[in-house]
Design a protein around this motif. Structure first.
Motif, short mmCIF file in Angstrom:
data_model
loop_
_atom_site.label_atom_id
_atom_site.label_comp_id
_atom_site.label_asym_id
_atom_site.label_seq_id
_atom_site.Cartn_x
_atom_site.Cartn_y
_atom_site.Cartn_z
N ARG A 185 -4.62 0.36 -4.57
CA ARG A 185 -4.17 -0.66 -3.61
C ARG A 185 -2.65 -0.68 -3.43
O ARG A 185 -2.16 -1.15 -2.40
N SER A 186 -1.92 -0.20 -4.41
CA SER A 186 -0.46 -0.20 -4.28
C SER A 186 0.01 0.74 -3.18
O SER A 186 1.15 0.67 -2.74
N SER A 187 -0.87 1.64 -2.72
CA SER A 187 -0.50 2.59 -1.67
C SER A 187 -0.67 2.01 -0.26
O SER A 187 -0.29 2.66 0.71
N VAL A 188 -1.23 0.79 -0.16
CA VAL A 188 -1.42 0.20 1.17
C VAL A 188 -0.09 -0.14 1.81
O VAL A 188 0.14 0.11 3.00
N ALA A 189 0.82 -0.72 1.04
CA ALA A 189 2.13 -1.11 1.59
C ALA A 189 2.91 0.09 2.13
O ALA A 189 3.46 0.01 3.24
N PRO A 190 3.00 1.22 1.39
CA PRO A 190 3.69 2.38 1.97
C PRO A 190 3.04 2.89 3.26
O PRO A 190 3.72 3.36 4.16
N ALA A 191 1.69 2.77 3.35
CA ALA A 191 1.01 3.19 4.58
C ALA A 191 1.42 2.29 5.74
O ALA A 191 1.62 2.76 6.87
N ARG A 192 1.53 0.99 5.48
CA ARG A 192 1.99 0.06 6.52
C ARG A 192 3.40 0.43 6.98
O ARG A 192 3.68 0.45 8.19
N ARG A 193 4.29 0.70 6.02
CA ARG A 193 5.67 1.05 6.38
C ARG A 193 5.71 2.34 7.19
O ARG A 193 6.49 2.46 8.14
N PHE A 194 4.88 3.31 6.79
CA PHE A 194 4.83 4.58 7.53
C PHE A 194 4.51 4.32 9.00
O PHE A 194 5.19 4.84 9.90
N LEU A 195 3.48 3.53 9.26
CA LEU A 195 3.09 3.32 10.65
C LEU A 195 4.13 2.50 11.40
O LEU A 195 4.46 2.81 12.55
N GLU A 196 4.66 1.49 10.76
CA GLU A 196 5.67 0.65 11.41
C GLU A 196 6.90 1.47 11.80
O GLU A 196 7.40 1.39 12.93
N GLU A 197 7.37 2.28 10.86
CA GLU A 197 8.56 3.09 11.13
C GLU A 197 8.27 4.16 12.19
O GLU A 197 9.10 4.43 13.06
N THR A 198 7.07 4.76 12.12
CA THR A 198 6.71 5.79 13.09
C THR A 198 6.64 5.22 14.50
O THR A 198 7.23 5.76 15.44
N LEU A 199 5.91 4.12 14.67
CA LEU A 199 5.74 3.56 16.01
C LEU A 199 7.04 2.99 16.55
O LEU A 199 7.32 3.11 17.75
N SER A 200 7.83 2.39 15.69
CA SER A 200 9.13 1.89 16.14
C SER A 200 10.00 3.05 16.60
O SER A 200 10.72 2.95 17.62
N GLY A 201 9.95 4.16 15.87
CA GLY A 201 10.71 5.34 16.26
C GLY A 201 10.24 5.94 17.57
O GLY A 201 11.02 6.57 18.30
N TRP A 202 8.98 5.73 17.90
CA TRP A 202 8.44 6.22 19.17
C TRP A 202 8.70 5.25 20.31
O TRP A 202 8.33 5.51 21.46
N GLY A 203 9.30 4.11 20.03
CA GLY A 203 9.61 3.15 21.06
C GLY A 203 8.45 2.28 21.47
O GLY A 203 8.46 1.68 22.56
N VAL A 204 7.43 2.14 20.64
CA VAL A 204 6.28 1.31 20.95
C VAL A 204 6.68 -0.16 20.88
O VAL A 204 7.49 -0.56 20.02
N ASP A 205 6.13 -0.96 21.77
CA ASP A 205 6.44 -2.40 21.83
C ASP A 205 6.16 -3.06 20.48
O ASP A 205 5.19 -2.74 19.80
N ASP A 206 7.01 -4.03 20.13
CA ASP A 206 6.91 -4.68 18.82
C ASP A 206 5.55 -5.34 18.60
O ASP A 206 5.01 -5.32 17.49
#
Length: 313
Positions: A185-206
């Motif tokens: 379960r400790s790996s869930v938070a890094p997965a969330r950060r991965f997606l947040e950083e990826t989509l933000s970098g792609w310019g996806v709406d907040d």
């Protein structure tokens, strides 16, 4: 079944070997007459249970018990705290359980099998004499539970890595990123950060980013808990459609995604949340496990902050 056969048979056989070793270890404790061992299944609704007095010719004979039954073991698993005492003392809280005990069972200790707050099951000891289970002995029993959780994780580890998941060949101009998730379960938070950083970098709406991260958290948590291993996350953005997929590593996770209609399913409600927050979602089951995906139709083309396809992580 020898060790080579167990390894060839996969994770189920590894858990059998772990259970045999765990029960032998616990049965060797002073005054222990019987050992029961349980693992969480079905989103927390049931326990897969076995005991040291089952027929040894059948390896480890398992059955399913309702996790809502009012017995010390279920209380220990649900609360993450040990339940200890003489049968007479426990009769006030668990009268039916106490009435079923034979004269040779004088005291009981039910203990969670857990690492931190992550409870994966529990064990119960039946003693042939009254025990003084004060702070120090109780702490020793809790440590036994932690040790068993660690050894279970090691038993499952060779089977935790999910199959390679690159997904379909992306169309020209698509943005793709991949992230590997470990089986805890400790790996869930890094997965969330991965997606947040990826989509933000792609310019996806907040707003889309926020909803997608919430949904990913549910899917990854389900994969870690129910498939009992790691998973692979894949995000793809093409033609104003964002698709996020999670491939798990086993049939337990695949079985879980088919059962969300059950209103008592503890974690199944997360998939109802995915349905509410996304444009569409579905799952596909194959011989390697399950792929659960959701798609978001973007209101307007995002302005990508990167050019080309990002390097998979």
């Amino acid at each position: 079944m020898d060790q080579a056969a167990r390894e060839a048979a996969g994770p189920a056989a590894s858990v059998v070997a772990w259970a045999e070793s765990a029960m032998a270890r616990l049965a060797a404790l002073p005054h222990v007459r019987r050992v029961g061992l349980a693992l969480l299944e079905g989103g927390g609704r049931r326990l897969r249970f076995t005991a040291s007095d089952r027929d040894p010719a059948a390896d480890v004979a398992w059955c399913h018990v309702d996790a809502y039954d009012d017995v010390p073991l279920n209380t220990a698993v649900r609360t993450g705290l040990p339940v200890v005492g003489s049968v007479v003392e426990l009769a006030a809280r668990y009268p039916e359980f106490a009435a079923r005990q034979s004269e040779e069972h004088q005291a009981v200790a039910a203990v969670p099998i857990a690492t931190g707050r992550d409870v994966v099951g529990g064990y119960v000891l039946y003693f042939d004499s009254t025990q003084v289970l004060d702070d120090e002995p109780a702490a020793g029993l809790v440590q036994q539970g932690r040790d068993l959780a660690a050894s279970l994780r090691e038993a499952r580890r060779p089977h935790e890595r999910p199959p390679a998941f690159a997904g379909p060949v992306p169309p020209e101009g698509a943005l793709v990123a991949v992230h590997e998730v470990a089986g805890d379960r400790s790996s869930v938070a890094p997965a969330r950060r991965f997606l947040e950083e990826t989509l933000s970098g792609w310019g996806v709406d907040d707003d889309v980013v926020e909803a997608s991260v919430v949904c990913l958290s549910e899917l990854v948590t389900n994969a870690v808990i129910h498939a009992q291993g790691g998973c692979i996350v894949r995000a793809e953005l093409h033609d104003d459609v964002l698709t996020v997929s999670v491939r798990d590593s086993g049939s337990a996770g695949a079985a879980h995604v088919t059962s969300i209609a059950d209103p008592l399913q503890v974690h199944g409600r997360g998939l109802q949340l995915v349905e509410a927050l996304t444009s569409r979602w579905a799952y596909e089951i194959d011989g390697d496990g399950a792929v659960v995906w959701f798609a978001q139709d973007l209101a307007s083309p995002p302005t990508s902050a990167v050019s080309g396809t990002p390097t998979p992580r």
